[in-house]
Design an enzyme around this catalytic site. Structure first.
Site, PDB file in Angstrom:
ATOM      1  N   GLU A 183      -5.466  -4.961  10.212  1.00 20.32           N
ATOM      2  CA  GLU A 183      -4.414  -4.023  10.556  1.00 20.32           C
ATOM      3  C   GLU A 183      -4.726  -3.357  11.892  1.00 20.32           C
ATOM      4  O   GLU A 183      -5.580  -2.470  11.955  1.00 20.32           O
ATOM      5  CB  GLU A 183      -4.295  -2.932   9.487  1.00 20.32           C
ATOM      6  N   GLU A 185      -6.909   4.774   7.614  1.00 20.13           N
ATOM      7  CA  GLU A 185      -6.652   6.193   7.331  1.00 20.13           C
ATOM      8  C   GLU A 185      -7.843   6.821   6.608  1.00 20.13           C
ATOM      9  O   GLU A 185      -8.192   7.977   6.852  1.00 20.13           O
ATOM     10  CB  GLU A 185      -5.374   6.330   6.493  1.00 20.13           C
ATOM     11  N   GLY A 219       2.586   2.064  10.835  1.00 16.26           N
ATOM     12  CA  GLY A 219       3.570   3.135  10.728  1.00 16.26           C
ATOM     13  C   GLY A 219       4.236   3.507  12.042  1.00 16.26           C
ATOM     14  O   GLY A 219       4.951   4.492  12.130  1.00 16.26           O
ATOM     15  N   GLY A 263       2.855  -1.372   4.283  1.00 18.49           N
ATOM     16  CA  GLY A 263       2.900   0.066   4.027  1.00 18.49           C
ATOM     17  C   GLY A 263       4.293   0.530   3.664  1.00 18.49           C
ATOM     18  O   GLY A 263       4.779   0.301   2.563  1.00 18.49           O
ATOM     19  N   GLY A 264       4.955   1.178   4.611  1.00 18.82           N
ATOM     20  CA  GLY A 264       6.263   1.789   4.369  1.00 18.82           C
ATOM     21  C   GLY A 264       7.283   0.888   3.699  1.00 18.82           C
ATOM     22  O   GLY A 264       8.008   1.320   2.790  1.00 18.82           O
ATOM     23  N   ASN A 324       0.873  -1.170   0.000  1.00 19.24           N
ATOM     24  CA  ASN A 324       0.000   0.000   0.000  1.00 19.24           C
ATOM     25  C   ASN A 324       0.912   1.223   0.000  1.00 19.24           C
ATOM     26  O   ASN A 324       1.530   1.542   1.005  1.00 19.24           O
ATOM     27  CB  ASN A 324      -0.899  -0.029   1.246  1.00 19.24           C
ATOM     28  N   TRP A 325       0.992   1.882  -1.162  1.00 20.44           N
ATOM     29  CA  TRP A 325       1.928   3.004  -1.298  1.00 20.44           C
ATOM     30  C   TRP A 325       1.448   4.264  -0.581  1.00 20.44           C
ATOM     31  O   TRP A 325       2.211   5.191  -0.392  1.00 20.44           O
ATOM     32  CB  TRP A 325       2.145   3.305  -2.781  1.00 20.44           C
ATOM     33  N   LYS A 326       0.148   4.308  -0.246  1.00 21.83           N
ATOM     34  CA  LYS A 326      -0.437   5.497   0.393  1.00 21.83           C
ATOM     35  C   LYS A 326      -0.205   6.717  -0.515  1.00 21.83           C
ATOM     36  O   LYS A 326      -0.217   6.576  -1.730  1.00 21.83           O
ATOM     37  CB  LYS A 326       0.103   5.672   1.806  1.00 21.83           C
ATOM     38  N   SER A 361       3.240  -2.439  10.114  1.00 21.84           N
ATOM     39  CA  SER A 361       4.692  -2.494  10.314  1.00 21.84           C
ATOM     40  C   SER A 361       5.279  -3.878  10.018  1.00 21.84           C
ATOM     41  O   SER A 361       6.161  -4.354  10.734  1.00 21.84           O
ATOM     42  CB  SER A 361       5.057  -2.032  11.733  1.00 21.84           C
ATOM     43  N   HIS A 414      -9.502   1.373   4.450  1.00 26.03           N
ATOM     44  CA  HIS A 414      -8.269   1.486   5.227  1.00 26.03           C
ATOM     45  C   HIS A 414      -8.513   2.427   6.407  1.00 26.03           C
ATOM     46  O   HIS A 414      -9.285   3.377   6.308  1.00 26.03           O
ATOM     47  CB  HIS A 414      -7.137   2.019   4.349  1.00 26.03           C
TER      48      HIS A 414
END
Length: 250
Positions: free
Chosen positions: A167, A97, A173, A234-235, A10-12, A213, A95
């Site tokens: 999640e 967010e 994150g 994610g990251g 997930n590049w966000k 994470s 998601h």
């Protein structure tokens, strides 16, 4: 039944179109693994260039969101047929967010899930609890509610093809990862919830990811759990390390 692992990035809100192409080209050789499904969910503006860059590889390009209407006066939204027209097969829905910053609710998540299925797009349906909810001991109740509403009016046949991403919000994150036991416990509860909503065959078919994470170090142990069928990353999906996560079994 052995479920095929699905590992999605997930590049966000990261990477311009030219940067997206560079990243896909960098990751292509690193994420080559025919034993798992590899999906990059990228910002809408990156979808077409990323698809071009991913041609001939095992990378599938997905979207990070979509709207639940076909067309109309919804400025700034992306319709499902816009995604299917360019070959998108997966979309992240609900998601944390999007729920926190953009007022998405369980009900709008359900509308998006139904619309995705209608267009043959596989939804990656997100669920998860906050730190307060975990500390209050309501994690499973909370997630069962999210799942039950997300799957309202979804047929068993559709549900079997869905992907659920668990999640824990407190682990996204933050560098905090749920313990393997915590992740497995919730993913098992999600599968049990699907079995109650449908039947055991549907529950056995559905793929459940862990996200929050995920790293090259934590992936092998997480993905070895009986109810964890991959990760929503994610990251780490923006770095070369993503190759190690995808190739956790090598």
């Amino acid at each position: 039944m052995a479920r095929r692992k699905i590992i999605a990035g997930n590049w966000k809100m990261n990477k311009t179109p030219s940067e997206a192409v560079a990243l896909v080209n960098e990751l292509k050789p690193l994420v080559a693994n025919d034993e798992v499904d590899v999906v990059f969910c990228v910002p809408a503006i990156d979808i077409i260039p990323a698809m071009e860059a991913a041609k001939g590889s095992n990378i599938c390009i997905g979207a990070e969101n979509m709207y639940f209407e076909e067309s109309g006066a919804y400025t700034g939204e992306i319709a499902p047929n816009m995604l299917t027209d360019v070959g998108v097969k997966y979309v992240i829905i609900g998601h944390s967010e999007r729920r926190e910053y953009f007022a998405e609710t369980d009900e709008t998540v359900n509308k998006k899930v139904l619309k995705a299925f209608e267009h043959g797009i596989t939804p990656i349906i997100c669920c998860g609890e906050s730190l307060t909810q975990r500390e209050q001991g309501i994690t499973i109740d909370w997630i069962r509610q999210q799942i039950k509403i997300a799957f309202l009016n979804v047929t068993a046949q559709q549900a079997a093809t869905a992907v659920i991403a668990y999640e824990p919000i407190w682990a996204i994150g933050t560098g905090k990862v749920a313990t393997t036991e915590q992740a497995q416990e919730v993913c098992a509860a999600i599968r049990e919830c699907i079995a109650q909503l449908y039947d055991q065959a549907t529950a056995d078919a559905i793929r459940i990811q862990y996200g929050g994470s995920v790293s090259a170090a934590s992936a092998p142990e997480l993905f070895a759990q009986p109810d964890i069928d991959g990760g929503l990353v994610g990251g780490a999906s923006l770095k070369a390390d993503f190759g190690k996560i995808v190739n956790y079994n090598k």
